[in-house]
Design a protein around this motif. Structure first.
Motif, PDB file in Angstrom:
ATOM      1  N   LEU A 188       0.827  -1.210   0.000  1.00 26.70           N
ATOM      2  CA  LEU A 188       0.000   0.000   0.000  1.00 26.70           C
ATOM      3  C   LEU A 188       0.861   1.261   0.000  1.00 26.70           C
ATOM      4  CD1 LEU A 188      -2.773  -1.120   2.507  1.00 26.70           C
ATOM      5  CD2 LEU A 188      -3.007  -0.823   0.024  1.00 26.70           C
ATOM      6  N   LEU A 233       2.400   1.651  -3.529  1.00 24.39           N
ATOM      7  CA  LEU A 233       1.381   2.075  -4.488  1.00 24.39           C
ATOM      8  C   LEU A 233       0.997   3.536  -4.266  1.00 24.39           C
ATOM      9  CD1 LEU A 233      -0.907  -1.081  -4.596  1.00 24.39           C
ATOM     10  CD2 LEU A 233       0.720  -0.319  -6.347  1.00 24.39           C
ATOM     11  N   ASP A 235      -0.908  -3.358  -8.318  1.00 27.84           N
ATOM     12  CA  ASP A 235      -2.092  -3.405  -7.459  1.00 27.84           C
ATOM     13  C   ASP A 235      -2.873  -4.692  -7.722  1.00 27.84           C
ATOM     14  OD1 ASP A 235      -4.066  -2.511  -5.616  1.00 27.84           O
ATOM     15  OD2 ASP A 235      -5.251  -1.695  -7.266  1.00 27.84           O
ATOM     16  N   ASN A 244      -0.945  -7.643  -6.370  1.00 27.87           N
ATOM     17  CA  ASN A 244      -0.529  -7.536  -4.966  1.00 27.87           C
ATOM     18  C   ASN A 244       0.966  -7.778  -4.820  1.00 27.87           C
ATOM     19  OD1 ASN A 244      -2.994  -6.870  -3.680  1.00 27.87           O
ATOM     20  ND2 ASN A 244      -3.647  -8.990  -3.858  1.00 27.87           N
ATOM     21  N   THR A 285       4.810  -5.658  -6.086  1.00 26.36           N
ATOM     22  CA  THR A 285       5.424  -4.506  -6.747  1.00 26.36           C
ATOM     23  C   THR A 285       6.541  -4.879  -7.720  1.00 26.36           C
ATOM     24  OG1 THR A 285       6.930  -4.191  -4.883  1.00 26.36           O
ATOM     25  CG2 THR A 285       4.873  -2.898  -4.867  1.00 26.36           C
TER      26      THR A 285
END
Length: 160
Positions: free
Chosen positions: A51, A54, A109, A112, A114
């Motif tokens: 999170l 992102l 995203d 889930n 990166t």
């Protein structure tokens, strides 16, 4: 009712419900209502890291998109901020970067994970480093010039 719908009380942490709370957190999310009414959430650290990444790159992407929307856009190092390494690119390349970054954020995203985002950034940073060298830049950006090529003869004899 899923574990995310259950709201634990702070007093639950001193009872057998503590195990249920930790299981819910390991599974993705556990909500806890503090004595003063504050809602707290516990989740696996990797979810928080995702999170945060992102959020960071979405903010950077949005800022770059705003800069690119200006009709007189030629970014300064100060305007690029933490993207100052992009200064070697022209506006067309910056737009291409912004498009790829946006796609990588959506993919990260969705996955889930990166990894795709970092691969995108690493590829662009590598290219930027190459363009910083004047000789490499001239070779990489040379258009329409084909070097003199000569036909190679087939080797004779036995190859080892």
């Amino acid at each position: 009712m899923s574990s995310g719908d259950v709201i634990f009380q702070s007093t639950d942490l001193a009872t057998q419900r503590r195990t249920e709370f930790l299981d819910a957190a390991r599974s993705g999310l556990a909500r806890l209502r503090d004595k003063n009414g504050t809602s707290l959430v516990m989740l696996p650290e990797r979810h928080l890291q995702l999170l945060e990444e992102l959020r960071k790159w979405s903010s950077v992407h949005l800022r770059l998109e705003r800069l690119l929307a200006r009709p007189d856009f030629r970014p300064t190092v100060q305007e690029l901020g933490d993207l100052a390494w992009l200064r070697v690119f022209d506006c067309e390349d910056l737009r291409e970067f912004a498009d790829e970054l946006g796609e990588a954020i959506v993919a990260a995203d969705s996955d889930n994970d990166t990894t795709v985002l970092h691969e995108c950034l690493d590829a662009w940073k590598t290219t930027a480093r190459q363009l910083e060298d004047p000789m490499r830049r001239s070779v990489l950006l040379r258009k329409g010039i084909v070097p003199d090529l000569v036909e190679a003869e087939r080797p004779q004899g036995k190859l080892e």
